[in-house]
Scaffold this active site. Structure first.
Site, PDB file in Angstrom:
ATOM      1  N   ILE A  35       0.853  -1.196   0.000  1.00 26.82           N
ATOM      2  CA  ILE A  35       0.000   0.000   0.000  1.00 26.82           C
ATOM      3  C   ILE A  35       0.885   1.240   0.000  1.00 26.82           C
ATOM      4  CG2 ILE A  35      -1.623   1.353   1.381  1.00 26.82           C
ATOM      5  CD1 ILE A  35      -2.895  -1.270   2.239  1.00 26.82           C
ATOM      6  N   SER A  82      21.981   1.984  -4.933  1.00 25.06           N
ATOM      7  CA  SER A  82      20.739   1.209  -4.990  1.00 25.06           C
ATOM      8  C   SER A  82      20.506   0.823  -6.450  1.00 25.06           C
ATOM      9  CB  SER A  82      19.574   2.021  -4.435  1.00 25.06           C
ATOM     10  OG  SER A  82      19.470   3.215  -5.164  1.00 25.06           O
ATOM     11  N   LYS A 115      16.919 -11.164  -4.423  1.00 22.78           N
ATOM     12  CA  LYS A 115      17.049  -9.890  -3.717  1.00 22.78           C
ATOM     13  C   LYS A 115      16.466 -10.068  -2.320  1.00 22.78           C
ATOM     14  CE  LYS A 115      16.413  -4.974  -4.457  1.00 22.78           C
ATOM     15  NZ  LYS A 115      15.994  -4.552  -3.135  1.00 22.78           N
ATOM     16  N   ARG A 136      24.286   1.410   5.083  1.00 21.68           N
ATOM     17  CA  ARG A 136      24.343   2.108   3.806  1.00 21.68           C
ATOM     18  C   ARG A 136      24.238   3.628   3.971  1.00 21.68           C
ATOM     19  NH1 ARG A 136      20.696   0.695  -1.266  1.00 21.68           N
ATOM     20  NH2 ARG A 136      18.965   1.468  -0.024  1.00 21.68           N
ATOM     21  N   LYS A 317      11.396  -6.604  -9.742  1.00 19.89           N
ATOM     22  CA  LYS A 317      10.448  -6.670  -8.625  1.00 19.89           C
ATOM     23  C   LYS A 317       9.220  -7.455  -9.060  1.00 19.89           C
ATOM     24  CE  LYS A 317      12.098  -4.034  -5.229  1.00 19.89           C
ATOM     25  NZ  LYS A 317      11.605  -2.724  -4.910  1.00 19.89           N
TER      26      LYS A 317
HETATM   27  S1  IVH Z   1      23.750  -6.440  -5.418  1.00 21.13           S
HETATM   28  C1  IVH Z   1      24.875  -1.804  -6.958  1.00 21.13           C
HETATM   29  N1  IVH Z   1      22.461  -8.487  -4.517  1.00 21.13           N
HETATM   30  O1  IVH Z   1      19.212  -4.334  -2.749  1.00 21.13           O
HETATM   31  C2  IVH Z   1      24.183  -2.524  -5.880  1.00 21.13           C
HETATM   32  N2  IVH Z   1      21.850  -6.360  -3.669  1.00 21.13           N
HETATM   33  O2  IVH Z   1      18.481  -1.903  -4.500  1.00 21.13           O
HETATM   34  C3  IVH Z   1      24.354  -4.000  -6.096  1.00 21.13           C
HETATM   35  N3  IVH Z   1      20.032  -6.430  -2.025  1.00 21.13           N
HETATM   36  O3  IVH Z   1      21.464  -1.945  -1.619  1.00 21.13           O
HETATM   37  C4  IVH Z   1      23.693  -4.733  -5.048  1.00 21.13           C
HETATM   38  N4  IVH Z   1      19.769  -8.592  -2.043  1.00 21.13           N
HETATM   39  O4  IVH Z   1      20.955  -3.868  -0.061  1.00 21.13           O
HETATM   40  C5  IVH Z   1      22.593  -7.160  -4.453  1.00 21.13           C
HETATM   41  N5  IVH Z   1      21.428 -10.417  -3.834  1.00 21.13           N
HETATM   42  C6  IVH Z   1      21.548  -9.097  -3.764  1.00 21.13           C
HETATM   43  C7  IVH Z   1      20.748  -8.306  -2.915  1.00 21.13           C
HETATM   44  C8  IVH Z   1      20.933  -6.938  -2.903  1.00 21.13           C
HETATM   45  C9  IVH Z   1      19.360  -7.462  -1.517  1.00 21.13           C
HETATM   46  C10 IVH Z   1      19.801  -5.014  -1.677  1.00 21.13           C
HETATM   47  C11 IVH Z   1      21.059  -4.291  -1.367  1.00 21.13           C
HETATM   48  C12 IVH Z   1      21.098  -3.099  -2.273  1.00 21.13           C
HETATM   49  C13 IVH Z   1      19.704  -3.030  -2.760  1.00 21.13           C
HETATM   50  C14 IVH Z   1      19.677  -2.528  -4.185  1.00 21.13           C
END
Ligand code: IVH
Length: 672
Positions: A35, A82, A115, A136, A317
């Site tokens: 939401i 991000s 993710k 972060r 997503k």
């Molecule tokens: S790679 C350049 N791998 O998602 C950033 N991130 O929106 C590359 N995250 O800040 C990140 N699982 O905190 C990567 N398997 C994964 C992830 C992951 C969660 C988070 C991470 C990052 C955010 C990106």
């Protein structure tokens, strides 16, 4: 709505900030993430369209979490970026196409991982020994949360001995996500409930809240886990690909996802996404998507960064199964059994991967129970089935202008020539004088009539006999009739039974326009059905069409639009289409019908400005009539169609190849 966007915007800023406070500070969100995200994307849309009204206090201006007072700030050696979110396969393809535009020799070799839904953390090691943990923060500067992170049991204090001996000297940074597993989270909440305490909202919040605690004893009691996804060294040449990075993570002793894998084409990325779309729900931790990056880290770096996001990676997503929408109208549909159903109509929203524009409200009691009014902001969701439903009204969005919906009055207004009644003990209003078998008979007779699918032998008398005997309980049953069964009825003999079965069999491959017209959808006669068929080509596409797409078709009015939307929003109709398909009814798509059109096999080029039709629209008409639309003249072009203000080069080329030159009007008169 449009003139009110400023009020709406102000309200969104205020309420989203409040939700954010409840979420981040109180750990007590009053609405779900979906939401929040849905309202946030509405806010972003308004901001994109009207940048002049952006408030400095808009939640869109907040980068990550504000750094709170208690922890020391630490600058990151390289930014903690991000990722850009994408929501469907075509956006994945477009992402890689954009990359190819920058450098067309880049190979489609990716590395994909789940993710994780936790909080990002960077661990700094010197000569293989743990030194410091940093959140972060705003991507440049994070907070030193070393003492809390030290309590996380699956983080190694020293690297294991391994084949990458250079990692034992110098600085190494490990990045990953701090999570709490679903089962651990449930255990914590179960025991809180037993002790009469309020449960925590979700694992991510609890993990983030724990890391922000000033007393590490609290962290040490919570089942935090660190799952790594990146390893950085000063000398970048030491780690050339993400695949190698993940191998290193394992050999020095970090937990990382075993599901992560190298992928060698865009198609396989899509397969990977598909593979995880349901299975992700079985994972130990929460996830809302996947991360896909270019495998080669040098190429990744060279692709650069736009804003806060690297070009070389995306987050896919999965579509949320919940979204917000503003009810623009409530329409009433009358089903094939005479039952009335109210349907809420709203601006298209993205829900579980499809665009939806309406939600069933079941019956008038449900409208009262939810207290839905026209103008209300509501939450729509998809629960397993195709038809979205409304779960609740967000009452805090009411501004007093909402209109109550009086079901009985609306029935009278919308259907002045019909009578309705509500059988005792039932919640549904029905058409009077129409017990379901009468309607069923009418439907079948209409379906099989000359203007429908023209099935000989399914006239009134035979249909009556088939329905009254119980052989046909719904329309689709006609495709399941057996000769022996029919022969048991007095009306039929060997020959007539055979003829009927054959005639029904012959109707199994109707054109889209005929099929649509034979369904007996209100206001959808042969002419309208033809317009639908031309525009959408397949029944699947009509099913997914939005209000705007339909109403914009020349010749289709509001009544037909509402009627078709309402028809497709009824479960029983969707089920009818599915059953027909299972029983072998295959509707020809419109383009299939027109393969042999007036322009079959002809290649056409357009030049100049066309009268009152766009070039795209004209090209589409050419294709619909079996022709092929070409961008440039070649030696096998058949016609050059000329509009106003024609350039001379195309004309010269047409003459050179002896292509027939024809003006727009003539072409239209002859072929379209
Ligand atoms: S790679 C350049 N791998 O998602 C950033 N991130 O929106 C590359 N995250 O800040 C990140 N699982 O905190 C990567 N398997 C994964 C992830 C992951 C969660 C988070 C991470 C990052 C955010 C990106």
């Amino acid at each position: 709505m449009t003139e009110n966007y400023k009020d709406r915007y102000k309200y969104l800023v205020q309420i989203l900030n409040q939700y954010s406070f409840e979420y981040h500070t109180l750990d007590k969100p009053s609405v779900s993430d979906a939401i929040y995200d849905s309202l946030f994307s509405e806010l972003k849309k308004i901001e994109e369209k009207n940048p002049e009204i952006i408030s400095p206090n808009s939640p869109s201006r907040r980068v990550g979490n504000a750094i709170s007072g208690g922890f020391n700030k630490v600058a990151h050696s390289s930014r903690m970026l991000s990722l850009n979110d994408v929501f469907n396969y075509s956006e994945v393809t477009q992402w890689f196409e954009r990359i190819l535009k920058i450098n067309k020799s880049i190979e489609p070799v990716f590395f994909a991982d789940i993710k994780m839904d936790g909080l990002a953390c960077s661990l700094i090691y010197q000569d293989g020994e743990f030194q410091q943990a940093v959140t972060r923060g705003d991507s440049f500067i994070g907070e030193d949360v070393t003492s809390n992170v030290r309590t996380i049991k699956n983080i190694p204090f020293f690297f294991n001995d391994n084949e990458y001996s250079f990692l034992k000297s110098g600085r190494t940074e490990i990045r990953g996500e701090i999570v709490i597993l679903k089962k651990d989270f449930e255990k914590i909440n179960d025991s809180r409930l037993l002790q009469g305490e309020t449960p925590f909202a979700n694992p991510r919040n609890l993990a983030a809240g724990t890391i922000r605690q000033l007393d590490p004893k609290i962290a040490s009691k919570r089942p935090l886990r660190f799952i790594a996804y990146d390893i950085l060294r000063e000398n970048k040449d030491e780690i050339r690909t993400n695949e190698v990075a993940y191998n290193m993570l394992t050999s020095i002793g970090f937990e990382r996802n075993r599901q992560a894998s190298k992928i060698s084409s865009v198609k396989e990325v899509v397969d990977f996404i598909e593979y995880w779309s349901e299975r992700r729900k079985e994972l130990d931790f929460n996830t809302d998507g996947l991360v896909v990056k270019i495998n080669d880290r040098n190429i990744f770096d060279n692709l650069g960064i736009v804003g806060k996001q690297p070009r070389g990676a995306i987050a896919f997503k999965y579509a949320p199964e919940e979204a917000t929408a503003v009810v623009e109208d409530i329409i009433i549909s009358i089903g094939r059994t005479g039952a009335t159903t109210p349907v809420a109509v709203f601006e298209p929203v993205q829900l579980a991967g499809t665009t939806v524009k309406h939600a069933s409200l079941h019956n008038s009691d449900e409208i009262d129970r939810l207290d839905v009014r026209i103008g209300d902001t509501v939450v729509v969701y998809k629960a397993g089935d195709i038809i979205p439903k409304i779960s609740k009204v967000l009452f805090e969005f009411r501004n007093g202008k909402e209109k109550k919906f009086n079901f009985e009055e609306e029935l009278k207004n919308k259907f002045p020539n019909e009578e309705f009644y509500r059988p005792k003990g039932e919640v549904v209003y029905r058409l009077k004088n129409s017990d379901s078998s009468i309607l069923l008979k009418k439907n079948i007779i209409f379906y099989a009539s000359k203007s429908g699918l023209d099935i000989e032998g399914l006239g009134e008398k035979n249909v009556n006999a088939l329905v009254d005997s119980g052989l046909v309980k719904e329309l689709s049953d006609i495709y399941d009739l057996k000769k022996e069964e029919i022969l048991k009825l007095e009306r039929f003999g060997e020959i007539s039974a055979n003829n009927l079965i054959n005639a029904i069999e012959k109707s199994k491959n109707p054109t889209l326009e005929r099929f649509l017209a034979s369904l007996g959808v209100r206001y959808i006669g042969n002419e309208t059905a033809k317009l639908f068929a031309k525009e959408f080509e397949t029944i699947e596409k009509i099913k997914k069409a939005s209000y705007d797409e339909i109403i914009n078709i020349k010749g289709i009015g509001e009544k037909a639009t509402e009627s078709i939307l309402a028809w497709f929003s009824e479960q029983e109709n969707i089920e009818l289409l599915e059953k027909l398909e299972q029983l072998g009814v295959v509707v020809k798509s419109f383009s299939q019908e027109n393969k042999q059109g007036s322009l079959a096999g002809k290649k056409i080029v357009i030049t100049g400005t066309l009268k009152d039709i766009s070039r795209e629209e004209f090209a589409k008409q050419i294709v619909e009539n079996g022709g092929e639309f070409q961008k440039t003249i070649t030696k096998d072009t058949d016609y050059l169609v000329i509009g106003a203000k024609v350039g001379s080069s195309k004309l010269a080329k047409a003459q050179k190849y002896s292509v027939a030159i024809i003006d727009e009007d003539k072409f239209r008169a002859n072929f379209l």
